[in-house]
Design a protein around this motif. Structure first.
Motif, mmCIF file in Angstrom:
data_model
loop_
_atom_site.group_PDB
_atom_site.id
_atom_site.type_symbol
_atom_site.label_atom_id
_atom_site.label_comp_id
_atom_site.label_asym_id
_atom_site.label_seq_id
_atom_site.Cartn_x
_atom_site.Cartn_y
_atom_site.Cartn_z
ATOM 1 N N ALA A 139 16.978 35.143 40.417
ATOM 2 C CA ALA A 139 18.402 34.836 40.271
ATOM 3 C C ALA A 139 18.608 33.690 39.284
ATOM 4 O O ALA A 139 17.757 32.807 39.130
ATOM 5 C CB ALA A 139 19.006 34.471 41.616
ATOM 6 N N THR A 140 19.738 33.706 38.617
ATOM 7 C CA THR A 140 20.190 32.560 37.842
ATOM 8 C C THR A 140 21.236 31.828 38.679
ATOM 9 O O THR A 140 21.754 32.359 39.670
ATOM 10 C CB THR A 140 20.825 32.994 36.521
ATOM 11 N N ALA A 141 21.566 30.618 38.262
ATOM 12 C CA ALA A 141 22.630 29.896 38.955
ATOM 13 C C ALA A 141 23.946 30.661 38.831
ATOM 14 O O ALA A 141 24.750 30.693 39.768
ATOM 15 C CB ALA A 141 22.761 28.491 38.375
ATOM 16 N N ALA A 142 24.155 31.305 37.678
ATOM 17 C CA ALA A 142 25.374 32.091 37.489
ATOM 18 C C ALA A 142 25.429 33.266 38.463
ATOM 19 O O ALA A 142 26.499 33.590 38.998
ATOM 20 C CB ALA A 142 25.457 32.590 36.050
ATOM 21 N N ASP A 143 24.277 33.925 38.707
ATOM 22 C CA ASP A 143 24.242 35.010 39.694
ATOM 23 C C ASP A 143 24.730 34.503 41.055
ATOM 24 O O ASP A 143 25.547 35.145 41.716
ATOM 25 C CB ASP A 143 22.818 35.544 39.871
ATOM 26 N N LEU A 144 24.201 33.352 41.466
ATOM 27 C CA LEU A 144 24.525 32.808 42.785
ATOM 28 C C LEU A 144 25.981 32.371 42.867
ATOM 29 O O LEU A 144 26.683 32.681 43.838
ATOM 30 C CB LEU A 144 23.598 31.635 43.094
ATOM 31 N N GLU A 145 26.457 31.661 41.850
ATOM 32 C CA GLU A 145 27.843 31.192 41.883
ATOM 33 C C GLU A 145 28.823 32.357 41.791
ATOM 34 O O GLU A 145 29.829 32.388 42.512
ATOM 35 C CB GLU A 145 28.098 30.201 40.751
ATOM 36 N N ASP A 146 28.524 33.324 40.929
ATOM 37 C CA ASP A 146 29.422 34.467 40.791
ATOM 38 C C ASP A 146 29.434 35.319 42.057
ATOM 39 O O ASP A 146 30.476 35.861 42.437
ATOM 40 C CB ASP A 146 29.018 35.316 39.585
ATOM 41 N N LEU A 147 28.281 35.442 42.712
ATOM 42 C CA LEU A 147 28.242 36.161 43.980
ATOM 43 C C LEU A 147 29.094 35.433 45.016
ATOM 44 O O LEU A 147 29.860 36.058 45.768
ATOM 45 C CB LEU A 147 26.803 36.284 44.474
ATOM 46 N N GLY A 148 28.985 34.099 45.054
ATOM 47 C CA GLY A 148 29.810 33.326 45.979
ATOM 48 C C GLY A 148 31.289 33.518 45.706
ATOM 49 O O GLY A 148 32.095 33.658 46.635
ATOM 50 N N GLU A 149 31.670 33.552 44.431
ATOM 51 C CA GLU A 149 33.082 33.767 44.090
ATOM 52 C C GLU A 149 33.532 35.175 44.465
ATOM 53 O O GLU A 149 34.687 35.392 44.870
ATOM 54 C CB GLU A 149 33.307 33.490 42.608
ATOM 55 N N ASP A 150 32.617 36.147 44.336
ATOM 56 C CA ASP A 150 32.929 37.512 44.755
ATOM 57 C C ASP A 150 33.187 37.561 46.257
ATOM 58 O O ASP A 150 34.119 38.219 46.735
ATOM 59 C CB ASP A 150 31.785 38.452 44.367
ATOM 60 N N VAL A 151 32.347 36.851 47.019
ATOM 61 C CA VAL A 151 32.540 36.777 48.465
ATOM 62 C C VAL A 151 33.884 36.143 48.788
ATOM 63 O O VAL A 151 34.633 36.646 49.644
ATOM 64 C CB VAL A 151 31.388 35.972 49.116
ATOM 65 N N ARG A 152 34.224 35.060 48.124
ATOM 66 C CA ARG A 152 35.506 34.402 48.363
ATOM 67 C C ARG A 152 36.671 35.356 48.091
ATOM 68 O O ARG A 152 37.653 35.402 48.844
ATOM 69 C CB ARG A 152 35.641 33.156 47.482
ATOM 70 N N ARG A 153 36.557 36.130 46.991
ATOM 71 C CA ARG A 153 37.629 37.069 46.643
ATOM 72 C C ARG A 153 37.779 38.137 47.716
ATOM 73 O O ARG A 153 38.902 38.448 48.147
ATOM 74 C CB ARG A 153 37.325 37.719 45.282
ATOM 75 N N ARG A 154 36.651 38.704 48.173
ATOM 76 C CA ARG A 154 36.712 39.771 49.176
ATOM 77 C C ARG A 154 37.254 39.256 50.502
ATOM 78 O O ARG A 154 38.013 39.967 51.178
ATOM 79 C CB ARG A 154 35.321 40.376 49.358
ATOM 80 N N VAL A 155 36.873 38.042 50.880
ATOM 81 C CA VAL A 155 37.399 37.468 52.120
ATOM 82 C C VAL A 155 38.897 37.215 51.993
ATOM 83 O O VAL A 155 39.677 37.493 52.912
ATOM 84 C CB VAL A 155 36.648 36.164 52.475
ATOM 85 N N ARG A 156 39.323 36.708 50.860
ATOM 86 C CA ARG A 156 40.744 36.466 50.634
ATOM 87 C C ARG A 156 41.536 37.770 50.711
ATOM 88 O O ARG A 156 42.626 37.819 51.297
ATOM 89 C CB ARG A 156 40.940 35.807 49.262
ATOM 90 N N GLU A 157 40.983 38.839 50.139
ATOM 91 C CA GLU A 157 41.687 40.120 50.140
ATOM 92 C C GLU A 157 41.736 40.764 51.517
ATOM 93 O O GLU A 157 42.700 41.469 51.842
ATOM 94 C CB GLU A 157 41.011 41.075 49.146
ATOM 95 N N THR A 158 40.711 40.548 52.333
ATOM 96 C CA THR A 158 40.664 41.204 53.650
ATOM 97 C C THR A 158 41.290 40.382 54.769
ATOM 98 O O THR A 158 41.784 40.951 55.753
ATOM 99 C CB THR A 158 39.209 41.528 54.043
ATOM 100 N N SER A 159 41.275 39.037 54.631
ATOM 101 C CA SER A 159 41.781 38.208 55.729
ATOM 102 C C SER A 159 42.853 37.216 55.319
ATOM 103 O O SER A 159 43.504 36.608 56.177
ATOM 104 C CB SER A 159 40.620 37.423 56.355
#
Length: 318
Positions: free
Chosen positions: A274-294
Motif C-alpha cells: 500500500a501507499t499512503a495515498a491508498d490508505l488515505e483514499d480508502l479511509g475517505e471512501d469509507v467516510r463517504r459510504r458511511v455518510r451516504e448510508t447513515s
C-alpha cells in the motif's frame, strides 16, 4: 538524501537555517521505517533532541516559517507519500523516564503507554491498566486524550508539561488541558515533554489480571499482527464507528494495497504494498459510504501529516 548526524548545520538548504544543537539532525530521514503502517515519504529534516533544554533551544532558534512537527512511535500516524517539509521532532530516551513517588507517576513524553502501565503495576498502583491496550507514547496520549477499555488519560492526569513553538516551558493542570473525547485544547504546535499521572493503591495480582484481560481482548478483536495505524475514526456521539462502517458494507473493502480489516472494520491495513495515498483514499471512501448510508460524518482519529506525492511543499499542509 543520506541521513547525516550534525551538531551544527552546514551551509546550504534547510539545515543552514537551523540552530546548532546537542542532539542529532538527520536530513531526508525515511519516516516509513518508524511508522506502523510502514508507508510515507521522508522528513526534510528529523531532529532528536538530547534533552528538554536542547529541545527548547532548538524551538527558540528555529525560524517561525519553518514547519515543526512532532511524532511519537508512529502507531496512530499516516505520513503522506510526498514526505514532511520542515523539521520532524522525535523524542528519545531522555524523555522516556518513569519515576514513581507515592501514588504518582512522573512520566516523560516519550514513555510508551504499555511501560507506564507496567510501572504502575510493579508499584502496586491501579487505574492505569488501560494504558497497556494503547500502542503509543504518553505525548500522543495527551494530545488526543487517548482512552480504551472504559478509561481515558483525563481520568488519571494530574498535570502536564509542554514546550511551545518559541521554546517556553509550560506547566499545565488537568483542567487547563481541556480534555474531551479524543481532543485536547492545547495548541497543536506545543510539544508535550512529560506529565504526572495518579494511581490508586491496589493488589498487584489483580492489576496483572486486568492487564492480561485487556491484552487478550485486544488480540482477539483487533488486527494487532498487521501493518495498521490503530483505530481509524473516532466514535460519533451515541454510536460506534465500526458498526457504521460495517453497515455501510465496508468490511474487507480494498483500494490498491490498502484494506479495511475483516477482523475489526475500524482498522485500515497495509496488506504489503500500500501507499499512503491508498490508505488515505480508502479511509475517505469509507467516510463517504458511511455518510451516504447513515448520515454520520466520521472524524479521522489517525493523524495524517505531510504532502501527497507530487504536491508542492507548503507549511500549511503539515
Amino acid at each position: 538524501m543520506t541521513a547525516a548526524a550534525l551538531s551544527s548545520p552546514p551551509g546550504g538548504g534547510l539545515l543552514a537555517r537551523l540552530p546548532a544543537v546537542r542532539g542529532r539532525y538527520s536530513e531526508g530521514y525515511e519516516l516509513a521505517k518508524v511508522t506502523w503502517f510502514r508507508v510515507g515519504g521522508p522528513a526534510e529534516v528529523l531532529f532528536k533532541p538530547e534533552d528538554a533544554d536542547d529541545l527548547a533551544a532548538f524551538l527558540a532558534g528555529t525560524p517561525d516559517d519553518v514547519p515543526v512537527t512532532v511524532i511519537g512511535v508512529g502507531s496512530n500516524l499516516l505520513v503522506r507519500d510526498g514526505g514532511v517539509p520542515g523539521v520532524v521532532v522525535r523524542l528519545g530516551r531522555a524523555f522516556a523516564g518513569i519515576e514513581v513517588r507515592d501514588n504518582l507517576l512522573h512520566v516523560g513524553g516519550a514513555a510508551l503507554d504499555v511501560n507506564i502501565a507496567q510501572a504502575a503495576r510493579d508499584a502496586g498502583l491501579g487505574g492505569l491498566e488501560f494504558l497497556c491496550g494503547i500502542p503509543g507514547t504518553l505525548g500522543g496520549a495527551l494530545r488526543m486524550n487517548a482512552g480504551a477499555y472504559g478509561r481515558e488519560i483525563r481520568d488519571v492526569l494530574v498535570s502536564a508539561t509542554a514546550v511551545d513553538r518559541s521554546g517556553r516551558l509550560h506547566s499545565l493542570t488537568a483542567e487547563q488541558m481541556g480534555l474531551t473525547y479524543r481532543h485536547c485544547a492545547i495548541p497543536h504546535d506545543w510539544l508535550f515533554t512529560g506529565a504526572v499521572l495518579r494511581g490508586e493503591k491496589a493488589d498487584t495480582a489483580a492489576i496483572s489480571a486486568r492487564m492480561d484481560e485487556i491484552r487478550t481482548s485486544r488480540e482477539d478483536s483487533q488486527p494487532v499482527r498487521s501493518r495498521t495505524g490503530g483505530s481509524t475514526f473516532a466514535n460519533p456521539v451515541g454510536a460506534k464507528a465500526w458498526e457504521l462502517i460495517d453497515r455501510a458494507g465496508c468490511r474487507g473493502l480494498l483500494r490498491g494495497g490498502a484494506q479495511v480489516s475483516e477482523k475489526h472494520c475500524n482498522f485500515l491495513i497495509n496488506t504489503g504494498d500500500a501507499t499512503a495515498a491508498d490508505l488515505e483514499d480508502l479511509g475517505e471512501d469509507v467516510r463517504r459510504r458511511v455518510r451516504e448510508t447513515s448520515g454520520v460524518e466520521l472524524r479521522w482519529e489517525i493523524r495524517r501529516i505531510g504532502l501527497r506525492a507530487a504536491t508542492p511543499p507548503s507549511a500549511g499542509d503539515v
